[in-house]
Design an enzyme around this catalytic site. Structure first.
Site, PDB file in Angstrom:
ATOM      1  N   GLU A 183       0.455  -1.029   0.299  1.00 30.23           N
ATOM      2  CA  GLU A 183       0.093   0.302  -0.154  1.00 30.23           C
ATOM      3  C   GLU A 183       0.586   0.943  -0.228  1.00 30.23           C
ATOM      4  O   GLU A 183       0.381   2.059   0.784  1.00 30.23           O
ATOM      5  CB  GLU A 183      -0.671   0.054   1.364  1.00 30.23           C
ATOM      6  N   GLU A 252      -7.086  -7.439  -1.198  1.00 32.41           N
ATOM      7  CA  GLU A 252      -7.745  -6.773  -0.011  1.00 32.41           C
ATOM      8  C   GLU A 252      -9.448  -6.747  -0.575  1.00 32.41           C
ATOM      9  O   GLU A 252      -9.067  -5.456  -0.896  1.00 32.41           O
ATOM     10  CB  GLU A 252      -6.854  -6.327   1.096  1.00 32.41           C
TER      11      GLU A 252
END
Length: 846
Positions: A183, A252
């Protein structure tokens, strides 16, 4: 299709056992999917973090994941638990990564190893070891030579460990993917031009390790070739990879959200989660991962934040204790089966999407050989009827219908055909002997933690020190102590009036002691607002006055650019304020510091010290007390927790193992919750909350493998005051089992076949099955065919109800482990003609 998958599972199991290069699999990718041995695959994945459960739980968690339709288990690699001291490694117990990966292989599943090594994960310090912070000249997650050297060293070590055990698919093992960084695209702008050179370096470094399988970067739009950039979020159907040569992957899919101390409990309706999954595969996705599939527990001091709770349940399909969360697990299992029925068409061709009206879409996958699968989506918040290929279809709001043959609906994401289980907790005393329990306080012993400085390694410094730089996170605790002389004629003593002690702290929790007594406390509100500022009325005496400040962390920051530079502890100012405006600033004076507690130094968490006091006058509701008791484990195999109602804040150990921080006095806001969240419309982490105006967490998981049948030791450190005689066991059991199926539901996915006429003649089926092998359905709590209302546990009859429903359900179900009932007027008669009916049933299993 199912037979083919079973064959694959057996072959992977065989590879997992042998783990030799002679059975190596080629893993590559193209613009549509991952290719395993040259064949595109539709893959369903789920996250299970090995340190958040125990090795004894792993096989069952993995098997339940497989039974739920997963192909892949995904996990982060947690650097700080593996290398707590530089060049001193720990891969044992809950940290036995190799064992975890091998168990996944033995179950016939693949692995996605997200090395990072930054993980976020609501994990302490984002997974980085604290010693990293003290390397001269280091700057995390940017083009910084010291950081890159350490990152490469650890990443290479993990890759080498996997290679030595032949665990990459290229060696015959289960690992088909690895992730580098995590991320970073969310925060890279803060690092300026160095972010781009860092990401390019990280990609080259990872590829150079020659794993033989692809690497991914999640949330990294500029991930350089050959790294695959992937999506994280509640929805990723609109995501597009940064190259036409890369597949659409979702690393995710947030199955719920994490819980914070002081927050309400988040949950995500399964109808919305199923909708998000189906939309992703509808629009070209071929790899999807649930974060989390099993969330688990933040044992010890592993939770991040600050203020991340000990429970990391995440509203996942497998709950914190490893049990099926129904209907979430079952409905998603059906979604996975429905998608796999479309796999042949999904991997063979490109999707063609057309509009069927406002917020209505049809996506068709049609192959040259005549295979055809379709997805019909209603992205509106009201029900719609559409015409597709000459047929009419009812599409509930915010749903996707899956048609494996482009004609018949095998599943609609809004129509749940899975059981609902209401979990219950049976409470019992820690003290098993009823007669003995009358003197329950006598079974507790205690030691008082000294207020202020009590250790030989205390030190003196001028001014106020930042906490993390001082403690290196060896303990949550740092004492700041100062003595100040107050003369008899000073204004602080005039008229016996109280003085105000003002303290500013970066957080996270502060306890103020004056002359050995607790004067007041303060705590930050959230991870975004962890600072503490208190004005505490105190009484001082002529002469020497001692002020002791106990500052505590509750998990270190784990997210954001430069999160490692966010401090904690008392940074000041610390001031005495008199009633007449007189102020004395103590901030720059000489302070004495103590890292950690005396009880930690003495090894009290193990319970073995000789200093424990056992007398009838047990001190309760007092700060800084260590408590100890012995207990027998509850009978049976049901998961166990300890209910800490009655305690304040602290940490608990069972047989020397920390079950985590407890904080039942931290109560959630009194508004913003709903027990019946409307799944229609976009979900966010604040949309569906429950447990308002209650403690964020009262129950704390104790793994069965950590306890013996008798002779167990429980140790508590209580910071602010509580009554340990009030705590007890909570045994996790199944309360009620329910299902609610309408006449318009599709047949169970398992009954799918391509004979459309037979499908049309078949009625929907309501099925119930007790969760444990030795259980049977013992009673019917509710049964209604007609227009029943409510949800599991609150069902009620509608205006229309068949008089024979209860007796029919009783005959079909009572005394059996499972039962199936046709939902039609052929079974129950027609209590109200012309009205669509449904069957609602609630049963007990014993």
């Amino acid at each position: 299709m199912m037979r083919g998958r079973e064959t694959l599972a057996v072959s992977v199991l065989f590879f997992g056992f042998l783990a030799t290069t002679s059975f190596a699999a080629s893993v590559t990718y193209d613009h549509r999917a991952l290719l395993i041995d040259g064949k595109r695959r539709v893959l369903i994945s789920g996250s299970i973090h090995y340190p958040r459960s125990t090795p004894e739980m792993w096989p069952d968690l993995i098997q339940k994941s497989k039974d739920g339709g997963l192909d892949v288990i995904e996990t982060y690699v947690f650097w700080n638990v593996h290398e707590p001291v530089r060049n001193q490694f720990n891969f044992e117990g809950r940290y036995d990564l190799v064992k975890f990966v091998k168990l996944v292989a033995e179950a016939g599943l693949y692995v996605h190893l997200r090395i990072g090594p930054y993980v976020c994960a609501e994990w302490n310090y984002g997974g980085f070891p604290l010693w990293l912070h003290f390397i001269p000249g280091i700057q995390f997650r940017t083009d910084n030579k010291p950081f890159k050297a350490e990152m490469q060293r650890f990443t290479a070590k993990i890759v080498d460990m996997m290679k030595q055990e032949n665990l990459y698919a290229s060696q015959g093992g289960p690992i088909i993917l690895s992730q580098i960084e995590n991320e970073y695209g969310n925060i890279d702008s803060a690092f300026g031009p160095a972010a781009k050179t860092y990401i390019n370096w990280a990609a080259k470094m990872a590829v150079s390790l020659d794993t033989g399988v692809p690497w991914v970067m999640c949330q990294q739009p500029d991930a350089p070739d050959p790294i695959i950039n992937t999506c994280n979020g509640f929805y990723c159907d609109q995501f597009t990879p940064n190259s036409n040569n890369k597949p659409k992957m979702w690393t995710e899919n947030w199955s719920g959200w994490f819980l914070s101390f002081g927050g309400a409990v988040p949950y995500r309706p399964v109808e919305d989660l199923a909708f998000a999954v189906a939309r992703f595969f509808q629009l070209g996705g071929t790899f999807q991962n649930y974060y989390m599939y099993h969330g688990g527990t933040n044992f010890g001091r592993t939770s991040g934040g600050p203020f991340i709770s000990t429970s990391y349940d995440y509203d996942a399909p497998l709950d914190e204790y490893g049990l099926l969360r129904q209907p979430k697990w079952g409905h998603l299992k059906d979604v996975h089966k429905a998608i796999k029925l479309c796999e042949e068409a999904l991997i063979a061709t490109e999707p063609t999407t057309t509009s069927l009206g406002p917020n209505l879409e049809a996506t068709v996958y049609k192959t040259g050989s005549g295979s055809c699968s379709a997805f019909l989506a209603n992205v509106d918040t009201s029900d719609k009827t559409v015409t597709f290929n000459g047929n009419s279809y009812n599409l509930p709001a915010w749903s996707v219908s899956i048609l494996p043959d482009c004609k018949n609906v095998v599943l609609n994401t809004a129509k749940v055909n899975s059981v609902t289980v209401i979990p219950s907790f049976t409470h019992q005393s820690l003290v098993s002997d009823v007669a003995y329990s009358k003197a329950v306080s006598s079974v507790w012993s205690w030691i008082k933690e000294p207020v202020g400085i009590s250790k030989k390694d205390a030190f003196v410094k001028s001014g106020l020190l930042e906490q993390i730089n001082t403690t290196a996170d060896k303990s949550d605790s740092l004492w700041y102590s100062i003595s100040t002389n107050i003369k008899g004629n000073e204004p602080f003593l005039e008229d016996g009036s109280q003085t105000i002690l003002h303290v500013d702290s970066l957080g996270h929790v502060l306890h103020v002691f004056v002359n050995g007594k607790l004067a007041g406390s303060g705590a930050g509100k959230s991870s975004g607002n962890a600072k503490v500022s208190v004005d505490i009325p105190i009484t001082v005496v002529p002469g020497k006055n001692t002020i002791d400040l106990l500052s505590l962390t509750v998990g270190l920051y784990n997210y954001g650019a430069f999160y490692d530079l966010i401090g904690a502890g008392v940074t000041g100012p610390v001031k005495l304020k008199g009633q007449n405006g007189t102020t004395v600033d103590l901030s720059s004076q000489q302070w004495t510091y103590q890292i950690g507690l005396k009880g930690e130094e003495l090894g009290l968490p193990s319970g073995s010290s000789s200093q424990w006091i056992s007398q009838p006058n047990l001190p309760t509701n007092q700060p800084l007390i260590w408590y100890k008791t012995n207990f027998d484990a509850p009978a049976g195999n049901d998961p166990i927790a300890i209910d800490f109602t009655g305690m304040g804040k602290g940490e608990a150990w069972v047989n020397g193992q920390s079950i985590g921080r407890y904080w039942p006095t931290n109560v959630s806001p009194n508004s913003g919750c709903t027990d019946s969240c409307n799944y229609r419309g976009a979900y966010n982490s604040n949309k569906c909350l429950k447990n308002c105006a209650k403690p964020s967490q009262t129950l704390y998981h104790v793994p069965r493998s950590w306890v013996k049948s008798s002779g167990n030791t429980l140790v508590l450190f209580e910071e602010v005051g509580g009554d340990p005689t009030k705590i007890g066991f909570a045994i996790r059991k199944v309360g009620s089992l329910c299902s609610h199926v309408s006449e318009s539901h599709p047949l169970p996915v398992d009954m799918w076949n391509t004979d459309s006429e037979a499908l049309k003649k078949s009625a929907p089926i309501l099925s119930l099955e007790c969760p444990h092998p030795n259980q049977v359905i013992s009673s019917i709590k509710f049964a209604s065919f007609g227009t029943p209302h409510g949800t599991c546990g609150t069902f009620s009859h509608g205006q229309c109800s068949s008089s024979s429903a209860l007796s029919i359900v009783q005959k079909a179900c009572v005394g059996s482990k499972s039962c199936s009932i046709g939902v039609s007027i052929n079974t129950f008669g027609d209590p109200c003609r012309g009205i669509k009916k449904s069957l609602a049933v609630e049963v007990s299993c014993t």
